[in-house]
Motif scaffolding. Structure first.
Motif, short mmCIF file in Angstrom:
data_model
loop_
_atom_site.label_atom_id
_atom_site.label_comp_id
_atom_site.label_asym_id
_atom_site.label_seq_id
_atom_site.Cartn_x
_atom_site.Cartn_y
_atom_site.Cartn_z
N ALA A 152 -17.87 -19.14 40.79
CA ALA A 152 -18.35 -20.50 41.04
C ALA A 152 -17.73 -21.48 40.05
N LEU A 153 -17.71 -21.09 38.77
CA LEU A 153 -17.13 -21.97 37.76
C LEU A 153 -15.64 -22.15 38.00
N GLY A 154 -14.97 -21.06 38.37
CA GLY A 154 -13.54 -21.15 38.66
C GLY A 154 -13.24 -22.03 39.85
N ALA A 155 -14.12 -21.98 40.86
CA ALA A 155 -13.92 -22.83 42.05
C ALA A 155 -13.98 -24.31 41.68
N LEU A 156 -14.75 -24.61 40.64
CA LEU A 156 -14.83 -26.00 40.17
C LEU A 156 -13.65 -26.36 39.27
N GLY A 157 -12.90 -25.36 38.87
CA GLY A 157 -11.77 -25.61 37.97
C GLY A 157 -12.22 -26.04 36.59
N ARG A 158 -13.39 -25.52 36.16
CA ARG A 158 -13.95 -25.92 34.87
C ARG A 158 -14.11 -24.71 33.97
N LEU A 159 -13.74 -24.88 32.72
CA LEU A 159 -14.01 -23.85 31.72
C LEU A 159 -15.40 -24.06 31.13
N LEU A 160 -15.82 -23.14 30.28
CA LEU A 160 -17.10 -23.32 29.62
C LEU A 160 -17.06 -24.53 28.69
N HIS A 222 -18.69 -7.23 25.58
CA HIS A 222 -19.68 -8.22 25.15
C HIS A 222 -19.26 -9.62 25.53
N TRP A 223 -17.98 -9.95 25.32
CA TRP A 223 -17.50 -11.30 25.69
C TRP A 223 -17.64 -11.53 27.18
N PHE A 224 -17.44 -10.49 27.98
CA PHE A 224 -17.57 -10.65 29.43
C PHE A 224 -19.01 -10.98 29.79
N PHE A 225 -19.95 -10.23 29.25
CA PHE A 225 -21.36 -10.49 29.52
C PHE A 225 -21.75 -11.90 29.09
N THR A 226 -21.30 -12.28 27.89
CA THR A 226 -21.66 -13.60 27.37
C THR A 226 -21.04 -14.71 28.19
N TYR A 227 -19.77 -14.56 28.55
CA TYR A 227 -19.11 -15.60 29.34
C TYR A 227 -19.83 -15.80 30.66
N ASP A 228 -20.17 -14.70 31.32
CA ASP A 228 -20.82 -14.83 32.62
C ASP A 228 -22.19 -15.49 32.50
N SER A 229 -22.96 -15.14 31.49
CA SER A 229 -24.27 -15.78 31.32
C SER A 229 -24.13 -17.25 30.96
N CYS A 230 -23.09 -17.58 30.17
CA CYS A 230 -22.84 -18.98 29.83
C CYS A 230 -22.43 -19.78 31.07
N GLN A 234 -24.32 -23.07 32.44
CA GLN A 234 -23.62 -24.33 32.69
C GLN A 234 -23.80 -24.81 34.12
N LEU A 235 -23.75 -23.90 35.07
CA LEU A 235 -23.95 -24.27 36.47
C LEU A 235 -25.36 -24.79 36.70
N LEU A 236 -26.35 -24.16 36.07
CA LEU A 236 -27.73 -24.63 36.18
C LEU A 236 -27.89 -26.01 35.56
N ALA A 240 -28.80 -29.71 37.36
CA ALA A 240 -29.99 -30.48 36.99
C ALA A 240 -29.67 -31.85 36.43
N GLY A 241 -28.46 -32.04 35.94
CA GLY A 241 -28.11 -33.33 35.34
C GLY A 241 -26.78 -33.27 34.63
N THR A 242 -26.66 -33.99 33.54
CA THR A 242 -25.43 -34.03 32.75
C THR A 242 -25.71 -33.41 31.40
N PRO A 243 -25.26 -32.16 31.17
CA PRO A 243 -25.57 -31.51 29.89
C PRO A 243 -24.88 -32.19 28.71
N LYS A 244 -25.56 -32.20 27.59
CA LYS A 244 -25.01 -32.76 26.36
C LYS A 244 -24.26 -31.67 25.62
N THR A 245 -23.03 -31.93 25.26
CA THR A 245 -22.21 -30.93 24.59
C THR A 245 -22.28 -31.09 23.07
N PHE A 246 -21.92 -30.03 22.37
CA PHE A 246 -21.78 -30.09 20.93
C PHE A 246 -20.67 -31.06 20.54
N THR A 247 -20.74 -31.56 19.34
CA THR A 247 -19.58 -32.24 18.76
C THR A 247 -18.57 -31.15 18.37
N HIS A 248 -17.36 -31.55 18.04
CA HIS A 248 -16.35 -30.59 17.61
C HIS A 248 -16.84 -29.80 16.40
#
Length: 285
Positions: A152-160, A222-230, A234-236, A240-248
């Protein structure tokens, strides 16, 4: 015989925020994260190392099955052979993640020949994993699956995006693969994927799925499990709205902790304990 390193204990009681003494508070271990994480086991012989890796591989495949990462014949996890670096162990074609045992695993050489095992190799597994292992000596293992969230994330062309601590583990360590030429059965496409992976720990394949790599099988899975849960989070959040991201600065700080390779390795040990207790037959040789 197996040896395992452990973090150095310390009895320092200084303020953990005090950087003038160069020491840590008593409750912090002498690791990059401050967590009491043991080191990876070290074996005396290639045979012992191989057996360990094969057991971890079978466990990882069962975990993929348990957590719904199977999609028919698709998906594969590989780990480099400790004695012959141009060979890797991988799950056999046509055997369910939920049923794989150590005895079912196959070893494949650089030409795609099955040199150990009674099953055949999935052509996609060979062309993708052989090229990753060839181009990236530090990639001891690679995990690939067609999970719903990564697709689903790939279909949107978006990374985490760095919207929480876990996703920060991939901040600056992921890439999007845009090309699609049908199922991956050509070495050229496998090499293109491996080249575009670069120094990243995750590559999201648009219209396809997800690949993660690591210095150990434990870390890669572990990275695979974490990436999929992330991806799910992100999709959720986007729904629901516009998520706020961390600063750099925040993403970098979180990534230093949650993206630590030793932490990634250790996190898999909990999954290992879980699946071996539930499905001990996976260790059948």
């Amino acid at each position: 015989m197996t040896t395992m390193t452990s973090p150095t204990d310390t009895t320092d009681t200084s303020d953990p925020a005090d950087t003038t003494t160069g020491t840590r508070a008593a409750y912090l271990a002498d690791t990059a994260t401050g967590l009491p994480i043991p080191g990876e086991p070290v074996f005396d012989t290639p045979e012992e190392t191989r057996r360990h890796r094969k057991q971890r591989l079978a466990a990882a495949l069962r975990l993929f099955g348990k957590y719904g990462f199977g999609e028919g014949i698709s998906g594969h996890i590989s780990v480099r052979d400790p004695e012959y670096p141009d060979q890797f162990w991988v799950n056999p074609f046509g055997v369910s993640f939920k049923q794989v045992r150590v005895a079912d695993l196959i070893c494949v050489d650089a030409e795609g020949r099955v040199v150990h095992g009674k099953h055949r190799v999935n052509p996609s597994a060979f062309v993708i994993h052989s090229q990753i292992h060839e181009l990236h000596p530090g990639a001891t293992a690679a995990a690939h699956g067609h999970t719903a969230h990564s697709r689903a994330l790939g279909a949107l062309g978006r990374l985490l995006e760095p919207i929480d601590q876990e996703s920060a583990a991939f901040y600056g360590r992921q890439t999007l693969y845009e090309a699609y030429e049908g199922p991956s059965v050509s070495l050229e496409q496998g090499r293109d994927i491996a080249e575009q992976l670069g120094d990243n720990r995750a590559i999201l394949l648009r219209h396809h799925g997800l690949i993660t790599v690591g210095g150990s099988l434990d870390e890669a899975v572990h990275w695979f499990f974490t990436y999929d849960s992330c991806a799910q989070v992100q999709l959720l959040a986007l729904a629901a709205g516009t998520p706020k991201t961390f600063t750099h600065e925040q993403a970098t700080a979180a990534g230093d902790g949650f993206g630590d390779a030793q932490l990634g390795w250790f996190s898999f040990q909990l999954l290992w304990d879980e699946i071996v207790a539930e499905q001990p037959d996976l260790l059948d040789e």
